[in-house]
Motif scaffolding. Structure first.
Motif, PDB file in Angstrom:
ATOM      1  N   VAL A  63       2.013   0.104  10.887  1.00  0.00           N
ATOM      2  CA  VAL A  63       1.768   0.690   9.357  1.00  0.00           C
ATOM      3  C   VAL A  63       0.664  -0.038   8.912  1.00  0.00           C
ATOM      4  CG1 VAL A  63       2.938   0.742   7.303  1.00  0.00           C
ATOM      5  CG2 VAL A  63       4.296   0.887   9.267  1.00  0.00           C
ATOM      6  N   VAL A  64      -0.191   0.758   8.358  1.00  0.00           N
ATOM      7  CA  VAL A  64      -1.506   0.231   7.566  1.00  0.00           C
ATOM      8  C   VAL A  64      -1.648   1.044   6.155  1.00  0.00           C
ATOM      9  CG1 VAL A  64      -2.657  -0.032   9.848  1.00  0.00           C
ATOM     10  CG2 VAL A  64      -3.005   2.105   8.817  1.00  0.00           C
ATOM     11  N   ASN A  65      -2.629   0.482   5.530  1.00  0.00           N
ATOM     12  CA  ASN A  65      -2.760   1.181   4.077  1.00  0.00           C
ATOM     13  C   ASN A  65      -4.116   0.796   3.670  1.00  0.00           C
ATOM     14  OD1 ASN A  65      -2.595  -1.501   3.030  1.00  0.00           O
ATOM     15  ND2 ASN A  65      -1.050  -0.936   1.686  1.00  0.00           N
ATOM     16  N   LYS A  89       3.320  -1.915  -2.976  1.00  0.00           N
ATOM     17  CA  LYS A  89       4.768  -1.435  -3.098  1.00  0.00           C
ATOM     18  C   LYS A  89       4.918  -0.485  -1.854  1.00  0.00           C
ATOM     19  CE  LYS A  89       8.420   0.529  -5.717  1.00  0.00           C
ATOM     20  NZ  LYS A  89       8.894   0.896  -7.199  1.00  0.00           N
ATOM     21  N   GLY A  90       3.937   0.496  -1.824  1.00  0.00           N
ATOM     22  CA  GLY A  90       4.268   1.729  -0.779  1.00  0.00           C
ATOM     23  C   GLY A  90       4.266   1.007   0.718  1.00  0.00           C
ATOM     24  N   ILE A  91       3.427   0.273   1.292  1.00  0.00           N
ATOM     25  CA  ILE A  91       3.518  -0.159   2.439  1.00  0.00           C
ATOM     26  C   ILE A  91       4.896  -1.130   2.608  1.00  0.00           C
ATOM     27  CG2 ILE A  91       2.394  -2.473   2.310  1.00  0.00           C
ATOM     28  CD1 ILE A  91       0.791  -1.818   4.714  1.00  0.00           C
ATOM     29  N   ASN A 124      -0.775   4.774  -3.172  1.00  0.00           N
ATOM     30  CA  ASN A 124      -0.469   4.804  -4.616  1.00  0.00           C
ATOM     31  C   ASN A 124      -1.477   5.538  -5.357  1.00  0.00           C
ATOM     32  OD1 ASN A 124       0.540   4.608  -7.102  1.00  0.00           O
ATOM     33  ND2 ASN A 124      -0.347   2.431  -7.558  1.00  0.00           N
ATOM     34  N   GLY A 125      -1.519   7.039  -5.230  1.00  0.00           N
ATOM     35  CA  GLY A 125      -2.287   8.287  -5.517  1.00  0.00           C
ATOM     36  C   GLY A 125      -2.238   9.269  -4.589  1.00  0.00           C
ATOM     37  N   VAL A 142       9.712   9.168  -4.079  1.00  0.00           N
ATOM     38  CA  VAL A 142       9.567   8.735  -2.786  1.00  0.00           C
ATOM     39  C   VAL A 142      10.849   7.956  -2.527  1.00  0.00           C
ATOM     40  CG1 VAL A 142       8.438   6.785  -1.165  1.00  0.00           C
ATOM     41  CG2 VAL A 142       7.072   8.306  -2.971  1.00  0.00           C
ATOM     42  N   GLU A 143      11.497   7.036  -3.346  1.00  0.00           N
ATOM     43  CA  GLU A 143      12.607   6.260  -2.888  1.00  0.00           C
ATOM     44  C   GLU A 143      13.877   7.263  -2.777  1.00  0.00           C
ATOM     45  OE1 GLU A 143      12.884   3.664  -6.415  1.00  0.00           O
ATOM     46  OE2 GLU A 143      11.299   2.180  -5.504  1.00  0.00           O
ATOM     47  N   GLU A 144      13.847   8.286  -3.294  1.00  0.00           N
ATOM     48  CA  GLU A 144      15.068   9.032  -3.118  1.00  0.00           C
ATOM     49  C   GLU A 144      14.729  10.161  -2.089  1.00  0.00           C
ATOM     50  OE1 GLU A 144      17.668   9.991  -5.043  1.00  0.00           O
ATOM     51  OE2 GLU A 144      17.215   7.778  -6.217  1.00  0.00           O
TER      52      GLU A 144
END
Length: 247
Positions: free
Chosen positions: A5-7, A14-16, A94-95, A134-136
């Motif tokens: 996993v990268v970003n 938060k997203g990663i 994030n975007g 996203v969380e849902e």
């Protein structure tokens, strides 16, 4: 599976953390992320710079950070982490990365780097600070991706959640990349430098694009390739300049 996993938002984003935690259900998860935000870095790689590469921690996930760019994260992880990766995820950004955001995106470019190195890759993005949806829905999204095996060595799958006005998606759409063009306005600072204060954005009116469908509440899936040749124009150029190629 061994999953990397990268970003481009950095290791504290938060997203990663959300994505890496959810992917533990599908394999052994390794994270390699920039030590700070590297948004809009596109496919930049730091060829002529020394890069840090630091093991951070292990809490059910193996965490590494680097001073490199998002694409460097993939290159470093593939060479320095002693495992064979089966799949790479980039995000959750994030975007949104729809339309011509893809050109600028470090998130998408990191996934593209994985594909260039022969590994299937998926990029995932959401609208700015739009993580409730996203969380849902991330669990059902990942289940769909893995059950349908929507990953391949031959394309990057670019996934985007809907725009922030939606707390629930209307479903999934496989579609094409649209146009999202920024017209920048630069304001001069007191020190003589310039700052991009605001942007006028042109959004593609074509309803069958990621740009439009994301504003209608859909999660979009766009398969991306590296090939950028315009073959129609190439054929025209060859035909119109045929004599120039004769020896």
């Amino acid at each position: 599976m061994n999953i990397l996993v990268v970003n481009d938002d950095g290791i504290e984003a938060k997203g990663i953390h959300l994505l890496a935690e959810k992917l533990k259900a599908y394999g052994t998860v390794y994270v390699c992320a920039p030590d700070q935000g590297r948004s809009a870095s596109s496919h930049c790689i730091l060829l002529h710079h020394s890069l840090s590469f630091e093991y951070v921690k292990e809490e059910g996930i193996f965490w590494y950070k680097t001073s490199g760019m998002p694409a460097d994260c993939v290159r470093l992880a593939f060479d320095l982490i002693p495992v064979q990766f089966d799949l790479v995820f980039s995000g959750i950004n994030n975007g949104l990365n729809v339309g011509t955001d893809i050109v600028y995106s470090g998130t998408v470019s990191a996934a593209r780097e994985a594909m260039l190195e022969g590994c299937p890759a998926i990029a995932i993005s959401t609208d700015f600070d739009s993580f409730l949806i996203v969380e849902e829905e991330i669990d059902s999204l990942l289940k769909f991706v893995f059950e349908k095996k929507l990953y391949s060595k031959h394309y990057v799958l670019n996934i985007n959640f809907p725009t922030h006005s939606f707390l629930k998606s209307k479903g999934y759409r496989f579609t094409k990349q649209g146009k999202k063009i920024y017209f920048s306005r630069f304001i001069q600072n007191e020190d003589g430098t310039y700052f991009n204060e605001d942007k006028e954005i042109y959004l593609d009116p074509d309803e069958d694009t990621d740009v439009c469908l994301s504003t209608q509440g859909f999660i979009t899936f766009v398969p991306l390739s590296v090939e950028q040749t315009n073959f129609d124009v190439l054929d025209e150029l060859i035909k119109s300049n045929k004599l120039d190629f004769m020896m």
